[in-house]
Design an enzyme around this catalytic site. Structure first.
Site, short mmCIF file in Angstrom:
data_model
loop_
_atom_site.label_atom_id
_atom_site.label_comp_id
_atom_site.label_asym_id
_atom_site.label_seq_id
_atom_site.Cartn_x
_atom_site.Cartn_y
_atom_site.Cartn_z
N ARG A 236 0.92 -1.11 -0.03
CA ARG A 236 -0.21 0.19 -0.09
C ARG A 236 0.89 1.14 -0.01
NH1 ARG A 236 -1.92 -3.53 4.13
NH2 ARG A 236 -4.04 -4.44 3.58
N LYS A 261 -2.02 -1.76 8.01
CA LYS A 261 -3.40 -1.56 8.14
C LYS A 261 -3.78 -2.89 9.29
CE LYS A 261 -7.70 -1.79 5.78
NZ LYS A 261 -8.56 -1.73 4.32
N HIS A 325 -2.41 2.11 -6.06
CA HIS A 325 -3.06 0.66 -5.63
C HIS A 325 -3.29 -0.54 -6.50
CE1 HIS A 325 -4.39 -0.77 -1.65
NE2 HIS A 325 -5.25 -1.77 -2.24
N ARG A 328 -0.37 -2.61 -6.87
CA ARG A 328 -0.51 -3.68 -5.94
C ARG A 328 -1.51 -4.61 -6.16
NH1 ARG A 328 -0.78 -4.93 0.03
NH2 ARG A 328 -2.87 -5.48 0.99
N HIS A 351 -3.62 -9.74 4.26
CA HIS A 351 -5.08 -9.75 4.34
C HIS A 351 -5.42 -10.64 5.32
CE1 HIS A 351 -5.62 -8.79 -0.32
NE2 HIS A 351 -5.51 -7.64 0.31
N TYR A 360 -8.78 -11.95 -6.55
CA TYR A 360 -7.85 -11.69 -7.66
C TYR A 360 -8.09 -12.93 -8.74
CZ TYR A 360 -5.67 -8.00 -5.07
OH TYR A 360 -5.63 -7.11 -4.30
#
Length: 378
Positions: A236, A261, A325, A328, A351, A360
């Protein structure tokens, strides 16, 4: 001829709302005078003072600064005025919100500290305070003495729905207001505004050829290193800009991402191919603490980083919509297409939920290539 102070007023867009940015050559006296203007604030993100925009605001600022005999340049708003006419007509309430009263300003300062003690990220704190301040200004406009579920629903409809704000922004508003209620110990009966479900949009992804074209078009060493690192490590942009030099483990080929995050640490890949570029960059720029520093040893801003990518996309001739982003997203998709297990990709991206990483699989072309199109059999 004596050099007079120049004040430049420029448009500043944030969350689809137009503000007035106040620029000037640094001077302590000028700074204090600017800060004394009603409803003026400092933006850490954009590194500028700014205030609300409405029809009379430019004239008010012009008059305020001319009292000191200073030059005021507001040419940038002569073209912007035409651009904002339609949004203003569609939702005029946005530009009619009055300023916060002194008591509310103090509450916002205390609310900020309260959120910081809850260990929310800087961006989350800024967003919650901003949307809560807008809600309080809305209450001032409507002259509401007691907050009820009805007043919250009105704000949601007038300011968010009618203004065509995104679902993400609406959820942020609801969260910010709810945290403010906790902070003030306010109980609102039947406060049941449900968070709308986010659109299930697939991420934009660049091909490997497009990514390479972006890097080839980026000649500035710092800019090229930044974009290359974001893509090669699946970072990020906030993670990239918070990296310190000692977070790079050249021997193990890893990058230590700290307090990302969700306040989580993780390791991600340090590409062997990027090491020569990274070492050249470090030897040339000699960053002191942060890997990417801006002017005067201050952190490099996300605004600057976005401008870097925008320029590189233009030079590479890529018209596909892409953000930082997107690099990424492209990293994750290219890993999946090369056969990397989805569980490893989840770890590299940081994640929590594997469902987040599974998106994805919907943009990967690997499985689609094996499908025989019925048109080919006609």
């Amino acid at each position: 001829m004596e050099n007079k102070t120049l004040i430049t007023l420029k448009p500043l867009w944030h969350n689809q709302i137009l503000y007035v940015a106040v620029h000037f050559r640094y001077d302590e006296n000028v700074k204090n005078y600017v800060k004394a203007f009603p409803d003026i604030k400092w933006s850490k993100t954009y590194k500028t003072f700014y205030t609300s925009h409405y029809k009379e605001r430019i004239n008010e600022l012009f008059t305020y600064f001319r009292k000191q005999g200073w030059y005021v340049n507001y040419n940038a708003f002569k073209t912007v005025q035409k651009q904002v006419q339609k949004p203003v007509l569609r939702n005029p309430i946005i530009n009619k919100l009055p300023v916060l009263i002194d008591e509310q300003k103090n509450q916002m300062k205390q609310f900020t500290k309260w959120l910081e003690q809850k260990r929310f990220s800087k961006n989350t704190v800024n967003t919650y305070v901003e949307v809560t301040a807008l809600f309080l200004r809305y209450i001032n406009l409507k002259r509401i003495d007691t907050i009820t579920s009805r007043s919250i629903e009105q704000f949601n409809y007038d300011f968010i729905f009618n203004a065509k704000k995104s679902i993400s922004y609406q959820n942020q508003c609801i969260s910010g207001i709810k945290h403010y209620f906790d902070f003030k110990n306010i109980t609102v009966e039947t406060f049941e505004i449900k968070r709308p479900n986010k659109d299930k949009k697939l991420p934009n992804v660049l091909s490997k050829e497009e990514v390479k074209a972006i890097f080839d078009a980026t000649k500035n060493l710092k800019h090229k290193t930044l974009l290359s690192l974001v893509y090669s490590a699946g970072l990020r942009i906030g993670e990239a800009l918070n990296l310190k030099i000692n977070d790079i483990d050249f021997e193990r080929g890893l990058i230590h991402i700290k307090a990302a995050k969700g306040k989580k640490d993780r390791y991600t890949l340090l590409s062997h191919g990027i090491i020569p570029l990274l070492q050249t960059y470090i030897n040339h720029y000699k960053p002191k603490i942060l890997l990417f520093e801006g002017r005067f040893d201050k952190p490099y801003t996300q605004v600057s980083a976005r401008q870097v990518l925008k320029k590189s996309l233009l030079l590479a001739g890529i018209k596909k919509y892409a953000t930082l982003h997107t690099l990424r997203h492209s990293f994750a998709t290219h890993l999946l297409e090369s056969g990397t297990d989805i569980r490893y990709i989840q770890e590299l991206l940081g994640h929590n939920d594997p469902k987040t990483t599974m998106i994805y699989t919907h943009v990967s072309t690997t499985s689609l290539k094996d499908i025989r199109n019925p048109f080919d059999n006609l």
